[in-house]
Design a protein around this motif. Structure first.
Motif, PDB file in Angstrom:
ATOM      1  N   PRO A   1     -39.162 -11.011  22.683  1.00  0.00           N
ATOM      2  CA  PRO A   1     -37.700 -10.972  22.685  1.00  0.00           C
ATOM      3  C   PRO A   1     -37.080 -12.322  22.319  1.00  0.00           C
ATOM      4  N   TRP A   2     -35.759 -12.319  22.243  1.00  0.00           N
ATOM      5  CA  TRP A   2     -34.988 -13.554  22.079  1.00  0.00           C
ATOM      6  C   TRP A   2     -33.945 -13.570  23.190  1.00  0.00           C
ATOM      7  N   GLY A   3     -33.603 -14.753  23.668  1.00  0.00           N
ATOM      8  CA  GLY A   3     -32.645 -14.750  24.756  1.00  0.00           C
ATOM      9  C   GLY A   3     -32.005 -16.077  25.047  1.00  0.00           C
TER      10      GLY A   3
ATOM     11  N   ILE B   1     -29.155 -18.027  35.582  1.00  0.00           N
ATOM     12  CA  ILE B   1     -29.057 -16.644  35.093  1.00  0.00           C
ATOM     13  C   ILE B   1     -29.661 -16.632  33.697  1.00  0.00           C
ATOM     14  N   SER B   2     -30.616 -15.757  33.466  1.00  0.00           N
ATOM     15  CA  SER B   2     -31.255 -15.634  32.154  1.00  0.00           C
ATOM     16  C   SER B   2     -31.020 -14.235  31.602  1.00  0.00           C
ATOM     17  N   ILE B   3     -30.734 -14.159  30.302  1.00  0.00           N
ATOM     18  CA  ILE B   3     -30.524 -12.878  29.614  1.00  0.00           C
ATOM     19  C   ILE B   3     -31.403 -12.855  28.368  1.00  0.00           C
ATOM     20  N   TYR B   4     -32.132 -11.759  28.179  1.00  0.00           N
ATOM     21  CA  TYR B   4     -32.987 -11.627  27.001  1.00  0.00           C
ATOM     22  C   TYR B   4     -32.697 -10.305  26.285  1.00  0.00           C
ATOM     23  N   LEU B   5     -32.827 -10.361  24.961  1.00  0.00           N
ATOM     24  CA  LEU B   5     -32.646  -9.180  24.116  1.00  0.00           C
ATOM     25  C   LEU B   5     -34.003  -8.719  23.620  1.00  0.00           C
ATOM     26  N   HIS B   6     -34.259  -7.410  23.765  1.00  0.00           N
ATOM     27  CA  HIS B   6     -35.528  -6.817  23.344  1.00  0.00           C
ATOM     28  C   HIS B   6     -35.290  -5.738  22.298  1.00  0.00           C
ATOM     29  N   LEU B   7     -36.218  -5.613  21.389  1.00  0.00           N
ATOM     30  CA  LEU B   7     -36.231  -4.508  20.442  1.00  0.00           C
ATOM     31  C   LEU B   7     -37.088  -3.388  21.012  1.00  0.00           C
TER      32      LEU B   7
END
Length: 319
Positions: free
Chosen positions: A136-138, A85-91
C-alpha cells in the motif's frame, strides 16, 4: 427407458448448430480518472484501545476500473509510529495476474467544513505502483493523537480523513455484452390506457352525478374492500346491479383514486391542487384500505407543510 436422463451437451458450437458469440474491446483511455473517498471515524476514543499495528478497514470503493480500501491505525502502523494516527491506501488485487496499477494519491485530515487541512496530510506527488509486491501507500504520520484530541478537527468524538486517487490513462481489454438490456416496465401505461378507454370494463360507478367505468379484477387485486364488494360475499349486494353508487366522495377524488389503483402513481397536477387532492384522498384511502396511497398523500402534505408558506397561501384544512 432408464431411470436417468441425459442433459444435452454444450459444445463449442452451442450444441445445436448455433455458435456462441462473444466480443471484447481494447480501450485506450487517454485521460486520467480521479476519485475520492472520505473515511469517517465515529467513536475515536473507543479505537484508542487498539495498539500499534492494529487497524480498522474501510468499505471498498471504486476509482477507475479498480477497487480500493483504506486502513486506519489509531496508534500507528508500526512501533516507530506509536502515538500517531496512520492512514494507508490499499488496492483490492484482482484474481488475475495483472494486478499492477499506477496511481497518484493524496491523504488529508478534514476540518469541520469538510476541507483538507494543509498541515496534516501526504501527497505522493508522482504515481505510486500498487501491486502484490509493492504493497500500500499511506500517510504514517497524519497527526499525533495528542494534537488531534486538542484540535477542532475532533468534534463529538468524530473526525474524518479524505483519500484522493488519480489513475492515469490506461490501455485495457474489457468484454462487450452481446445482450440488449430490457427496457423499464411500462405496465402502468397499459393499465392507465385501459382505465381511460374503458375497454373491457365490467362495472360502472356513479359518483357525484358522473358514471365511471372500471374493471372488477383490477380493483379487487388492489383493494381488499373492492375484493369483498365486487368479487366476495358482498358481491350480490354491492355489485349485482349494473351501476354501483358511491356517496360521500367527489368524482374527481374517485377518479384520482382509480388512477392510482391502475398505475400505482398520482396524476400530474399543480402543487396547490395536489395538496388539496391529497387531503381529500386521505379520507378515501382509509375507506378502501390503500396503504401505499395513504403514505404518498401523507408525504406530500408533510413536504408542503415543511416549506415556508406565504401569508396569502394558507394551508387548506382537512374535511
Amino acid at each position: 427407458m432408464s431411470g436417468s436422463s441425459e442433459l444435452p451437451s454444450i459444445d463449442g458450437d452451442g450444441g445445436g448448430g448455433m455458435p456462441w458469440q462473444t466480443a471484447s474491446a481494447t480501450v485506450a483511455r487517454p485521460l486520467p480518472i480521479s476519485g475520492s473517498h472520505v473515511l469517517k471515524i465515529d467513536g475515536y476514543s473507543r479505537t484508542k484501545s487498539l495498539v500499534s499495528g492494529e487497524g480498522v478497514t474501510s468499505e471498498t470503493f471504486a476509482v477507475g476500473r479498480h477497487r480500493w480500501f483504506m486502513r486506519y491505525f489509531p496508534d500507528g502502523h508500526s512501533s516507530d509510529q506509536s502515538g500517531w494516527i496512520s492512514i494507508y491506501l490499499h488496492l483490492v488485487h484482482p484474481d488475475s495476474d495483472d494486478d499492477h496499477v499506477d496511481a497518484r494519491c493524496k491523504i488529508s485530515l478534514l476540518d469541520q467544513d469538510g476541507e483538507p487541512v494543509p498541515s496534516h496530510g501526504a501527497d505522493s506527488q508522482t504515481c505510486h505502483t500498487f501491486s502484490s509486491n509493492t504493497g500500500p501507500w499511506g500517510c504514517p504520520w497524519l497527526i499525533t493523537r495528542r494534537d488531534l484530541e486538542e484540535s477542532v478537527y475532533l468534534k463529538d468524538d468524530v473526525f474524518s480523513v479524505k483519500c484522493e486517487i488519480t489513475v492515469p490513462g490506461e490501455i485495457f481489454t474489457e468484454p462487450i455484452s452481446m445482450f440488449v438490456a430490457a427496457p423499464p416496465s411500462d405496465m402502468h401505461r397499459h393499465f392507465g390506457r385501459l382505465l381511460s378507454t374503458g375497454d373491457g370494463a365490467d362495472v360502472t360507478f356513479e359518483v357525484g352525478g358522473e358514471r365511471i367505468a372500471a374493471h372488477r379484477c383490477v380493483l379487487a387485486a388492489r383493494s381488499s374492500v373492492f375484493m369483498a364488494e365486487l368479487l366476495g360475499p358482498q358481491k350480490k349486494e354491492k355489485a349485482g346491479a349494473s351501476c354501483v353508487r358511491i356517496t360521500g366522495m367527489e368524482a374527481g377524488v374517485f377518479k384520482t383514486m382509480l388512477h392510482f389503483i391502475y398505475t400505482d402513481s398520482l396524476p400530474d397536477m399543480e402543487e396547490g391542487d395536489a395538496v388539496v387532492m391529497a387531503q381529500r384522498l386521505l379520507v378515501a384511502v382509509n375507506e378502501y384500505k390503500l396503504e401505499r396511497l395513504k403514505l404518498l398523500c401523507t408525504q406530500k402534505l408533510c413536504r408542503y407543510m415543511d416549506k415556508d408558506v406565504e401569508p396569502h397561501q394558507p394551508f387548506v384544512s382537512f374535511v
